[in-house]
Design a protein around this motif. Structure first.
Motif, mmCIF file in Angstrom:
data_model
loop_
_atom_site.group_PDB
_atom_site.id
_atom_site.type_symbol
_atom_site.label_atom_id
_atom_site.label_comp_id
_atom_site.label_asym_id
_atom_site.label_seq_id
_atom_site.Cartn_x
_atom_site.Cartn_y
_atom_site.Cartn_z
ATOM 1 N N HIS A 183 0.828 -1.210 0.000
ATOM 2 C CA HIS A 183 0.000 0.000 0.000
ATOM 3 C C HIS A 183 0.861 1.258 0.000
ATOM 4 C CE1 HIS A 183 -3.261 2.775 0.901
ATOM 5 N NE2 HIS A 183 -2.538 3.241 1.910
ATOM 6 N N THR A 184 1.939 1.267 0.797
ATOM 7 C CA THR A 184 2.757 2.476 0.855
ATOM 8 C C THR A 184 3.477 2.731 -0.471
ATOM 9 O OG1 THR A 184 4.366 3.694 2.180
ATOM 10 C CG2 THR A 184 4.869 1.401 1.765
ATOM 11 N N LEU A 185 3.913 1.652 -1.135
ATOM 12 C CA LEU A 185 4.535 1.824 -2.447
ATOM 13 C C LEU A 185 3.505 2.265 -3.485
ATOM 14 C CD1 LEU A 185 6.876 -1.292 -2.425
ATOM 15 C CD2 LEU A 185 7.561 1.091 -2.224
ATOM 16 N N ARG A 186 2.299 1.713 -3.374
ATOM 17 C CA ARG A 186 1.224 2.112 -4.272
ATOM 18 C C ARG A 186 0.853 3.579 -4.041
ATOM 19 N NH1 ARG A 186 -3.929 -1.227 -3.264
ATOM 20 N NH2 ARG A 186 -2.620 -2.954 -3.946
ATOM 21 N N LEU A 187 0.862 3.994 -2.770
ATOM 22 C CA LEU A 187 0.552 5.388 -2.448
ATOM 23 C C LEU A 187 1.543 6.327 -3.118
ATOM 24 C CD1 LEU A 187 -1.071 7.467 -0.767
ATOM 25 C CD2 LEU A 187 0.581 7.099 1.093
ATOM 26 N N GLY A 188 2.823 5.958 -3.071
ATOM 27 C CA GLY A 188 3.826 6.786 -3.724
ATOM 28 C C GLY A 188 3.647 6.836 -5.226
ATOM 29 N N THR A 189 3.385 5.672 -5.831
ATOM 30 C CA THR A 189 3.224 5.608 -7.291
ATOM 31 C C THR A 189 2.000 6.384 -7.754
ATOM 32 O OG1 THR A 189 4.266 3.417 -7.325
ATOM 33 C CG2 THR A 189 2.975 4.050 -9.246
ATOM 34 N N TYR A 190 0.860 6.104 -7.146
ATOM 35 C CA TYR A 190 -0.372 6.777 -7.550
ATOM 36 C C TYR A 190 -0.361 8.255 -7.149
ATOM 37 C CZ TYR A 190 -2.231 2.092 -8.454
ATOM 38 O OH TYR A 190 -2.430 0.828 -8.944
ATOM 39 N N GLY A 191 0.295 8.547 -6.017
ATOM 40 C CA GLY A 191 0.402 9.952 -5.608
ATOM 41 C C GLY A 191 1.191 10.762 -6.617
ATOM 42 N N ALA A 192 2.314 10.200 -7.076
ATOM 43 C CA ALA A 192 3.118 10.888 -8.091
ATOM 44 C C ALA A 192 2.332 11.056 -9.388
ATOM 45 C CB ALA A 192 4.406 10.113 -8.351
ATOM 46 N N ALA A 193 1.575 10.015 -9.762
ATOM 47 C CA ALA A 193 0.761 10.099 -10.980
ATOM 48 C C ALA A 193 -0.287 11.201 -10.854
ATOM 49 C CB ALA A 193 0.086 8.756 -11.250
ATOM 50 N N GLY A 194 -0.918 11.315 -9.668
ATOM 51 C CA GLY A 194 -1.915 12.365 -9.455
ATOM 52 C C GLY A 194 -1.309 13.755 -9.527
ATOM 53 N N ILE A 195 -0.146 13.927 -8.912
ATOM 54 C CA ILE A 195 0.535 15.230 -8.962
ATOM 55 C C ILE A 195 0.903 15.579 -10.400
ATOM 56 C CG2 ILE A 195 2.632 16.462 -8.266
ATOM 57 C CD1 ILE A 195 2.546 14.724 -5.685
ATOM 58 N N ALA A 196 1.401 14.586 -11.138
ATOM 59 C CA ALA A 196 1.763 14.815 -12.540
ATOM 60 C C ALA A 196 0.543 15.204 -13.361
ATOM 61 C CB ALA A 196 2.415 13.562 -13.121
ATOM 62 N N ALA A 197 -0.582 14.516 -13.136
ATOM 63 C CA ALA A 197 -1.805 14.808 -13.893
ATOM 64 C C ALA A 197 -2.245 16.254 -13.686
ATOM 65 C CB ALA A 197 -2.919 13.848 -13.475
ATOM 66 N N VAL A 198 -2.118 16.724 -12.449
ATOM 67 C CA VAL A 198 -2.481 18.127 -12.159
ATOM 68 C C VAL A 198 -1.513 19.071 -12.866
ATOM 69 C CG1 VAL A 198 -2.659 19.859 -10.339
ATOM 70 C CG2 VAL A 198 -3.574 17.566 -9.964
ATOM 71 N N GLY A 199 -0.231 18.762 -12.818
ATOM 72 C CA GLY A 199 0.761 19.643 -13.442
ATOM 73 C C GLY A 199 0.712 19.648 -14.955
ATOM 74 N N PHE A 200 0.250 18.553 -15.571
ATOM 75 C CA PHE A 200 0.201 18.476 -17.029
ATOM 76 C C PHE A 200 -0.794 19.472 -17.626
ATOM 77 C CE2 PHE A 200 1.529 13.721 -16.976
ATOM 78 C CZ PHE A 200 2.844 14.098 -16.802
ATOM 79 N N ALA A 201 -1.862 19.768 -16.896
ATOM 80 C CA ALA A 201 -2.929 20.620 -17.445
ATOM 81 C C ALA A 201 -2.435 22.026 -17.776
ATOM 82 C CB ALA A 201 -4.114 20.648 -16.488
ATOM 83 N N PRO A 202 -1.884 22.779 -16.820
ATOM 84 C CA PRO A 202 -1.407 24.129 -17.171
ATOM 85 C C PRO A 202 -0.253 24.104 -18.166
ATOM 86 C CG PRO A 202 -0.758 23.548 -14.921
ATOM 87 C CD PRO A 202 -1.722 22.509 -15.376
ATOM 88 N N LEU A 203 0.606 23.082 -18.075
ATOM 89 C CA LEU A 203 1.715 22.989 -19.024
ATOM 90 C C LEU A 203 1.189 22.849 -20.448
ATOM 91 C CD1 LEU A 203 4.783 22.541 -19.677
ATOM 92 C CD2 LEU A 203 4.293 20.095 -19.468
ATOM 93 N N THR A 204 0.258 21.929 -20.655
ATOM 94 C CA THR A 204 -0.276 21.694 -21.998
ATOM 95 C C THR A 204 -1.009 22.928 -22.522
ATOM 96 O OG1 THR A 204 -0.586 19.380 -21.366
ATOM 97 C CG2 THR A 204 -1.625 20.083 -23.395
ATOM 98 N N TYR A 205 -1.749 23.593 -21.636
ATOM 99 C CA TYR A 205 -2.476 24.806 -22.038
ATOM 100 C C TYR A 205 -1.497 25.903 -22.450
ATOM 101 C CZ TYR A 205 -5.656 28.792 -21.871
ATOM 102 O OH TYR A 205 -6.387 29.920 -22.202
ATOM 103 N N PHE A 206 -0.452 26.098 -21.655
ATOM 104 C CA PHE A 206 0.507 27.165 -21.936
ATOM 105 C C PHE A 206 1.294 26.886 -23.217
ATOM 106 C CE2 PHE A 206 4.924 28.754 -21.402
ATOM 107 C CZ PHE A 206 4.652 30.118 -21.438
ATOM 108 N N VAL A 207 1.686 25.631 -23.420
ATOM 109 C CA VAL A 207 2.519 25.292 -24.574
ATOM 110 C C VAL A 207 1.707 25.225 -25.869
ATOM 111 C CG1 VAL A 207 3.996 23.506 -25.593
ATOM 112 C CG2 VAL A 207 4.232 24.073 -23.176
ATOM 113 N N MET A 208 0.535 24.579 -25.830
ATOM 114 C CA MET A 208 -0.210 24.304 -27.054
ATOM 115 C C MET A 208 -1.336 25.294 -27.335
ATOM 116 S SD MET A 208 1.567 21.847 -28.124
ATOM 117 C CE MET A 208 0.614 21.545 -29.608
ATOM 118 N N GLY A 209 -1.686 26.127 -26.373
ATOM 119 C CA GLY A 209 -2.714 27.135 -26.618
ATOM 120 C C GLY A 209 -4.116 26.614 -26.355
ATOM 121 N N SER A 210 -5.064 27.532 -26.290
ATOM 122 C CA SER A 210 -6.442 27.202 -25.898
ATOM 123 C C SER A 210 -7.154 26.306 -26.907
ATOM 124 C CB SER A 210 -7.245 28.492 -25.703
ATOM 125 O OG SER A 210 -7.239 29.264 -26.892
#
Length: 720
Positions: free
Chosen positions: A306-333
């Protein structure tokens, strides 16, 4: 806004990853090694691993010199970019460097993990996992550095056009691919020959415990964990990670080249930068995720997982949040949302593949528990059950990859059917390329979860050989058991991303072939639709059959190599048990170095054939059956190789964890008839999960890359 300068951000991300790897390595080295006996055992393992890699590098260097000479001649004759020989050398060198660094820290961390486990389970986990992060962040950092530096050089030093940059970048992974296959095959042969030999004679015939110091193959077994499961795995995932970026960069150019007349190079460079930007966000998310890996001393295996899964899925969740503004800024509306969905499709697909891999291979779930029960009626039913489990486990990864491809293609703007245009098709393929990058974006954490397992395994061996308190072995075994599951999920990530990346590389090959044909025939209007890619085309169909056959022949060669090497170890271990007086009574020491030397010689001798087969097959197929034949070859090897890799990895992982489940006291426990049957089944699974299975995803990606490098010769000199 022009994003060609933004590749410097990729370099900054690389430096962050490498700096974190350095800090983690210093952290590991601060822990104490323990007693003099522990230090002596660790030194023997370290010496054997270094000696193997040194000899492996010498063999690979000869192969590299031959290939570089061929590439140089091809570049001189105009069949290749003049940058290719240099890119080949650099790619291979960085892959080797990441493997060496990962192996080196692992051989220092194993004894420290054993010593830390004397204090607590959590402390042992911290040491082992920290060593895993050194490998993972080194792989990520060097990959990002390679991609970013090459782009900046091609753009600002050599002043190449976006077309030339895209064509060069997609072929630059061939040096990485060749060394990755060498490392995976060679390391896999070494580790599994030692493992099988040690188990069959020591545990089954002599009835002594695993990692017993009386077993002459025990040091070779521990060396193999480092050269195969650490160095080989690092090279494998280095290749997967960098190839996903290479393919997405090339497809980004193809998807937005139609905007050049109206917008200049703005959208083209933005689309080429986005994969690198995603990787940088993934580095930061993975770094944060490492702080989630903590556990209590009384943690069960389920809580450890569970603790290893928490780290893996937690990192994936953080990445998913960060991908949104990056993609918007780079590729446009106008473009961001569909591409963001494609990225998330890959990220979610990776997590789902990891989950189902975990379900089929972990002893906390029914499939592996039922497999363990099959051992009560002998090794035959145990082996049959594992094969059945592995075959059944392929269905979910297949469905997940299909769903990811469809979602990524459609959301990115692709159109299925005759209503689509070449540009909408290219945009859809770009979405698939981004999905592959998204799937591997948090490699900094997923690879760390994979790489800590061999360190924990080595720690258990050192604890056994040094005669530490049994509680230490219990703790390291708990870490190792979960490490087997995380290793299987890591292989699932690599295999799933390889399927997506191989599809992207297939399209890149087609585009390069179309360009070469248009030049060769002096027909600038030649397009992809002018190729006959129908399955009814004999060349395509023959290529598909060759690709499918390649997977089976390659698998046979690697499995046979393990068999031959293991046989030599079995003979040597039996000889020592028979001839060294007092060995079984613990009054004499085994000749450990002879088993290490046998494994080294066998691995280096046997790894050349399968690697050469992967390099030669696409060239010969292209020269005989042309571009269409190579397209069929890539398709056949990808589909069959993907399914075979999942089957082998999951069957092998389930056999191993079922054995460990029995060793906890289930079905008679250690030294019972069920346990002996499980040990035999586990030895069958060893080359499945650690030699052939993980090598296959490297194989079918290398087929695509080699085909792209030789596309000019294929177009010019093919018979049909």
């Amino acid at each position: 806004m022009n994003f060609d300068w933004a590749f410097a951000i990729g370099g900054a991300g690389a430096l962050i990853a490498l700096a974190f790897a350095f800090v983690q390595s210093r952290k590991v080295m601060k822990f104490d090694e323990g007693t003099d006996g522990m230090k002596k055992i660790a030194a023997a393992i370290r010496s054997g691993a270094k000696a193997y890699l040194k000899r492996q590098f010498k063999v690979v260097a000869i192969f590299y010199l031959i290939v570089v000479a061929v590439l140089t001649v091809m570049a001189f004759l105009g069949f290749l970019s003049p940058f290719m020989p240099f890119a080949f050398i650099l790619g291979g060198a960085l892959t080797q460097l990441s493997s060496f660094i990962g192996m080196k820290i692992a051989t220092y961390a194993n004894v420290r993990t054993a010593n830390a486990a004397q204090t607590s389970l959590n402390k042992g986990l911290r040491v082992a996992f920290s060593s895993g992060t050194v490998l993972s962040f080194t792989v990520v950092g060097l990959s990002l550095l390679d991609v970013s530096v090459w782009f900046l050089l091609l753009r600002f030093v050599f002043d190449l056009s976006p077309t030339e940059i895209a064509d060069n970048m997609v072929m630059f992974g061939v040096g990485v691919a060749v060394f990755a296959l060498f490392a995976r095959v060679g390391g896999g042969i070494f580790t599994k020959a030692a493992d099988v030999g040690a188990d069959l004679v020591g545990k089954v015939e002599a009835g002594i415990p695993e990692d017993d110091p009386r077993n002459p193959a025990v040091i070779a077994d521990n060396v193999g964990d480092n050269v195969g499961d650490v160095a080989g795995m690092g090279a494998d995932l280095y290749e997967s990670y960098i190839k996903s970026m290479h393919a997405a960069i090339a497809l980004g150019y193809a998807a937005f080249m139609h905007t050049i007349p109206t917008q200049g190079f703005d959208m083209v460079f933005a689309s080429m930068f986005l994969p690198v930007g995603l990787a940088v966000v993934g580095v930061i998310a993975s770094l944060i995720g490492t702080f989630f890996i903590r556990t209590k001393e009384t943690a069960s295996k389920k809580q450890l997982l569970h603790t290893l899964r928490l780290g893996t899925y937690g990192a994936a969740g953080i990445a998913a949040v960060g991908f949104a503004p990056l993609t918007y800024f780079v590729m446009g509306s106008e473009n961001w949302l569909g591409l963001y969905i494609a990225i998330i499709a890959g990220l979610v697909a990776g997590c789902l593949i990891a989950y189902f891999t975990e379900y089929y291979t972990s002893a906390i779930y029914k499939p592996t528990q039922n497999l363990a029960k099959a051992s009560e009626t002998g090794s035959a039913t145990f082996i049959i059950g594992g094969i059945s489990l592995g075959m059944k486990s392929t269905i979910f990864p297949i469905l997940i990859v299909i769903a990811a491809v469809v979602v990524a293609f459609l959301s990115a703007g692709g159109v299925i059917g005759s209503d689509g245009t070449e540009f909408t098709f290219a945009q859809g393929l770009y979405g698939i390329g981004l999905a592959a990058v998204g799937m591997l974006s948090t490699l900094g954490l997923t690879l760390a979860c994979d790489a800590y397992g061999p360190v924990a395994d080595n720690a258990g061996g050192i604890a056994e050989m040094a005669g530490l308190d049994p509680i230490v072995r219990e703790r390291t075994d708990a870490l190792d058991s979960i490490g087997n599951t995380t290793a299987a999920t890591g292989k699932g990530f690599a295999i799933g991303s390889a399927a997506l990346t191989s599809l992207a590389l297939l399209v890149s090959f087609i585009k390069l072939a179309v360009r070469e044909i248009s030049v060769a025939t002096d027909n600038p209007n030649f397009t992809m639709s002018d190729l006959d890619l129908s399955i009814a085309n004999p060349s395509v169909l023959i290529g598909v059959f060759i690709g499918a056959g390649l997977v089976f022949v390659f698998s046979a060669m690697t499995m046979s190599a393990v068999k031959k090497a293991a046989q030599s170890i079995v003979v040597e271990v039996r000889r020592q048990f028979k001839e060294i007086k007092g060995l079984m009574e613990g009054k004499a020491e085994p000749e450990y170095e002879k088993c290490v030397d046998l494994c080294t010689k066998s691995a280096l001798r046997e790894m050349v054939g399968p690697t050469a087969l992967g390099v030669i097959t696409p060239i010969v197929t292209g020269l005989v059956f042309g571009v269409e034949g190579v397209i069929g070859l890539i398709a056949g090897s990808t589909v069959v190789g993907f399914v075979m890799a999942v089957f082998m990895a999951n069957a092998g992982g389930a056999w191993d964890n079922a054995k460990k489940y029995i060793e906890t006291g289930k079905h008679g426990g250690k030294n019972s008839e069920s346990h002996k049957a499980a040990v035999i089944g586990d030895t069958v699974g060893d080359p499945f999960k650690d030699t052939t299975g993980p090598s296959l995803n490297t194989l079918f990606k290398m087929v695509s890359t080699v085909a792209m490098v030789f596309v000019g010769i294929i177009v010019t000199y093919s018979i049909f």
